[in-house]
Write a protein that holds these residues in place. Structure first.
Motif, PDB file in Angstrom:
ATOM      1  N   TYR A  30       2.062  28.181  -1.618  1.00  0.00           N
ATOM      2  CA  TYR A  30       0.840  27.431  -1.283  1.00  0.00           C
ATOM      3  C   TYR A  30       0.280  27.848   0.082  1.00  0.00           C
ATOM      4  N   PRO A  31       0.014  29.135   0.305  1.00  0.00           N
ATOM      5  CA  PRO A  31      -0.438  29.525   1.657  1.00  0.00           C
ATOM      6  C   PRO A  31      -1.758  28.857   2.034  1.00  0.00           C
ATOM      7  N   GLN A  32      -2.594  28.566   1.023  1.00  0.00           N
ATOM      8  CA  GLN A  32      -3.921  28.004   1.344  1.00  0.00           C
ATOM      9  C   GLN A  32      -3.831  26.542   1.785  1.00  0.00           C
ATOM     10  N   PHE A  33      -2.698  25.890   1.507  1.00  0.00           N
ATOM     11  CA  PHE A  33      -2.578  24.470   1.871  1.00  0.00           C
ATOM     12  C   PHE A  33      -1.743  24.238   3.125  1.00  0.00           C
ATOM     13  N   HIS A  34      -0.876  25.206   3.424  1.00  0.00           N
ATOM     14  CA  HIS A  34      -0.049  25.060   4.605  1.00  0.00           C
ATOM     15  C   HIS A  34      -0.979  25.192   5.810  1.00  0.00           C
ATOM     16  N   HIS A  35      -0.968  24.228   6.726  1.00  0.00           N
ATOM     17  CA  HIS A  35      -1.872  24.186   7.889  1.00  0.00           C
ATOM     18  C   HIS A  35      -3.329  23.937   7.506  1.00  0.00           C
ATOM     19  N   HIS A  36      -3.589  23.430   6.312  1.00  0.00           N
ATOM     20  CA  HIS A  36      -4.968  23.102   5.925  1.00  0.00           C
ATOM     21  C   HIS A  36      -5.464  21.935   6.788  1.00  0.00           C
ATOM     22  N   VAL A  37      -6.757  21.943   7.142  1.00  0.00           N
ATOM     23  CA  VAL A  37      -7.246  20.882   8.032  1.00  0.00           C
ATOM     24  C   VAL A  37      -7.291  19.512   7.341  1.00  0.00           C
ATOM     25  N   ARG A  38      -7.499  19.503   6.042  1.00  0.00           N
ATOM     26  CA  ARG A  38      -7.646  18.214   5.365  1.00  0.00           C
ATOM     27  C   ARG A  38      -6.455  17.874   4.475  1.00  0.00           C
ATOM     28  N   ILE A  39      -5.847  18.910   3.876  1.00  0.00           N
ATOM     29  CA  ILE A  39      -4.779  18.657   2.914  1.00  0.00           C
ATOM     30  C   ILE A  39      -3.444  18.540   3.649  1.00  0.00           C
ATOM     31  N   GLY A  40      -2.844  17.366   3.561  1.00  0.00           N
ATOM     32  CA  GLY A  40      -1.564  17.139   4.229  1.00  0.00           C
ATOM     33  C   GLY A  40      -0.475  17.997   3.602  1.00  0.00           C
ATOM     34  N   TYR A  41       0.304  18.672   4.425  1.00  0.00           N
ATOM     35  CA  TYR A  41       1.413  19.466   3.905  1.00  0.00           C
ATOM     36  C   TYR A  41       2.683  18.828   4.470  1.00  0.00           C
ATOM     37  N   ILE A  42       3.410  18.132   3.615  1.00  0.00           N
ATOM     38  CA  ILE A  42       4.520  17.300   4.084  1.00  0.00           C
ATOM     39  C   ILE A  42       5.847  17.904   3.650  1.00  0.00           C
ATOM     40  N   GLU A  43       6.659  18.246   4.627  1.00  0.00           N
ATOM     41  CA  GLU A  43       7.996  18.771   4.315  1.00  0.00           C
ATOM     42  C   GLU A  43       9.021  17.710   4.685  1.00  0.00           C
ATOM     43  N   THR A  44       9.878  17.394   3.739  1.00  0.00           N
ATOM     44  CA  THR A  44      10.775  16.262   3.971  1.00  0.00           C
ATOM     45  C   THR A  44      12.062  16.436   3.169  1.00  0.00           C
ATOM     46  N   THR A  45      12.848  15.364   3.094  1.00  0.00           N
ATOM     47  CA  THR A  45      14.090  15.455   2.318  1.00  0.00           C
ATOM     48  C   THR A  45      13.758  15.366   0.818  1.00  0.00           C
TER      49      THR A  45
END
Ligand code: NAD
Length: 459
Positions: free
Chosen positions: A195-210
């Protein structure tokens, strides 16, 4: 990247197509060979027989044979060679006790683990990613299956899907957020490259978690959405049905003007259906129950939603004095919502059951997309009473010769039904509006029609 998507229903097919549109080499795998054949043909009618989503056939057409490939079990080994991410999208339906039926999930996981254990180059990291909605702890279970089969250097992650049916392609292209739950830095990294287009996107939250948090996010999100719907059905609809002077539209506008309060879900209806809300809330209740936790709120939300699906038939009997026995009733809308042909858990299923139980002579059904799908659900070989259901190509044909009609789905075209009714059937005639679609109620009432809306008094 080379990606495999296992399970090509609503979620798997849409996900595979949109990944391919983004330039990945995607191999979509399913055990259902008829389905695979239909998708690989690129033929609109054959694809939409299975999944009918706006824009989906076009994306498949643009990517087929170049970025997107469909494979059955025979071709999986080749598809897995050099793969970096494998998305799991098999069905996870509810068992009778509300728990999640993991049979298909386990079958796919074991099938893949066995093959990955004997791949030619185990030095390349692969991650298996859960897209299906699965109970909290499933990533751990998947890790166990991989270990059991000796699949080395294979990670397990959660990346729940939030797409709404009817708008699946658009929401896959522009999701509200991407949630990734994993343990290993290498697996997070693979998903960032998916998902390179969403990682660091200004509007789309990219949440990494457990993994557990990612799995829980999906259940909490879906049960909160159903809570909004049941809130308005359990409170708004009851208010409107008790105090005739309450204007439902003004009530909604007045309450939701507060920007802390969601406008989404602030409508009254004959319940929410679909393959997710009912099953996911039942699964969460089961997960609480099996850990000894109370779940009163979830039970109330679920019960209100189920009640809404058929209580209008009781109102028709008790308030309008309508006797369904031996009558002809038109049912407008079969799909669980507009823009889809999906009948899973549709309120219309409960309406049909209720109509047949009350002895109607015939149900004349119409849905812009779901007539064929409904005919499969209501197979007379399963229940001879389903012979009483007929399917019509338009609302006007379904209405002809009936004594009452029930609007069960929010298709926009039903907003103009008032005119159609007035031209087609004469009063006395009962209109049960389960979606508050009718705009010209005053005119219909003035002409002698009875109108029974969800969230309003009989008129
Ligand atoms: N439909 C939605 O709107 C939606 C949204 C978000 C999440 N989900 C979740 O996604 C998952 C899939 O839902 P869906 O609606 O796409 O289901 P679906 O029933 O439409 O599709 C599932 C697919 O998996 C295939 N399958 C079954 N067993 C298999 C096996 N052993 N090997 C390979 N393929 C197999 C089936 O043939 C089918 O094509 C579910 O967990 C669901 O809760 C669905």
């Amino acid at each position: 990247m080379k990606i495999v998507v296992a399970g090509t229903g609503f979620v798997g097919l849409t996900h595979a197509a949109v990944l391919a549109e983004n330039g990945h080499e995607v191999h979509a795998y399913d055990i259902d060979l008829a389905k695979i054949g239909a998708y690989a043909s690129g033929d609109r009618e054959r694809i939409e027989h299975y999944v009918n989503e706006p824009g989906l056939v076009e994306v498949i057409g643009e990517t087929l044979g170049r970025y997107l490939f469909f494979v059955g079990p025979d071709a999986v080994d080749a598809a897995l060679e050099g793969v970096e991410a494998i998305f799991m999208a098999p069905p996870t339906p509810p068992n009778l006790d509300g728990s999640t039926d993991m049979t298909a999930y386990r079958a796919v996981a074991a099938f893949l683990a066995e093959r990955l254990a004997r791949r030619a180059d185990p030095s390349q990291r692969v991650v298996i990613v859960n897209k299906s909605t699965v109970p909290i702890g499933t990533v751990r279970m998947l890790q166990g299956i991989l270990t059991e089969h000796g699949a080395a250097n294979v990670g397990a992650a959660s990346n729940p899907e939030f797409l709404p049916e009817g708008n699946a392609v658009e929401k896959s292209r522009r999701p509200d957020r991407i949630v990734v739950g994993a343990d290993d830095a290498a697996d997070f990294e693979i998903l960032r490259r998916v998902y390179p287009q969403f990682h660091h996107h200004v509007r789309i939250g990219y949440i990494e978690t457990t993994p557990e948090t990612a799995e829980a996010i999906k259940y909490v999100a879906n049960t909160l959405l159903l809570t909004y719907i049941s809130f308005w059905n359990g409170i708004g609809a009851r208010l409107g049905e008790t105090f005739g002077e309450i204007d439902m539209e003004d009530l909604k506008r007045g309450v939701t003007a507060d920007d802390r309060i969601s406008t989404w879900g602030s409508y009254v209806s004959n319940g929410a259906g679909g393959s997710c809300f009912g099953k996911d809330i039942q699964s969460l209740m089961y997960q609480f129950r099996s850990h000894g936790q109370p779940y009163h709120l979830l039970q109330a939300v679920y019960d209100i939603n189920e009640f809404q699906k058929s209580y209008l038939l009781d109102r028709a009997v008790h308030e309008a004095g309508f006797n369904f026995n031996n009558r002809s009733v038109a049912l407008l809308g079969l799909a669980f919502k507009k823009h889809t042909n999906d009948m899973r858990d549709s309120s219309a299923l409960k309406v049909v059951e209720g109509l047949l139980a009350r002895g109607v002579r015939e149900v004349r059904a119409y849905d812009p997309l779901a007539n064929a799908e409904a005919a499969r659900w209501f197979d007379p070989a399963r229940n001879h009473l389903f012979e009483r259901i007929s399917y019509w190509p338009s609302a006007v044909e379904a209405i002809q010769g009936t004594d009452a009609l029930f609007i069960s789905t929010d298709w926009e075209e039903f907003r103009g039904l008032g005119e159609v009714i007035a031209r087609t059937v004469a009063p006395p005639y009962l209109i049960v509006d389960g979606r508050r679609m009718l705009g010209d109620v005053d005119r219909l009432v003035a002409k002698g029609y009875q109108v029974l809306p969800v969230g309003g008094k009989l008129r």
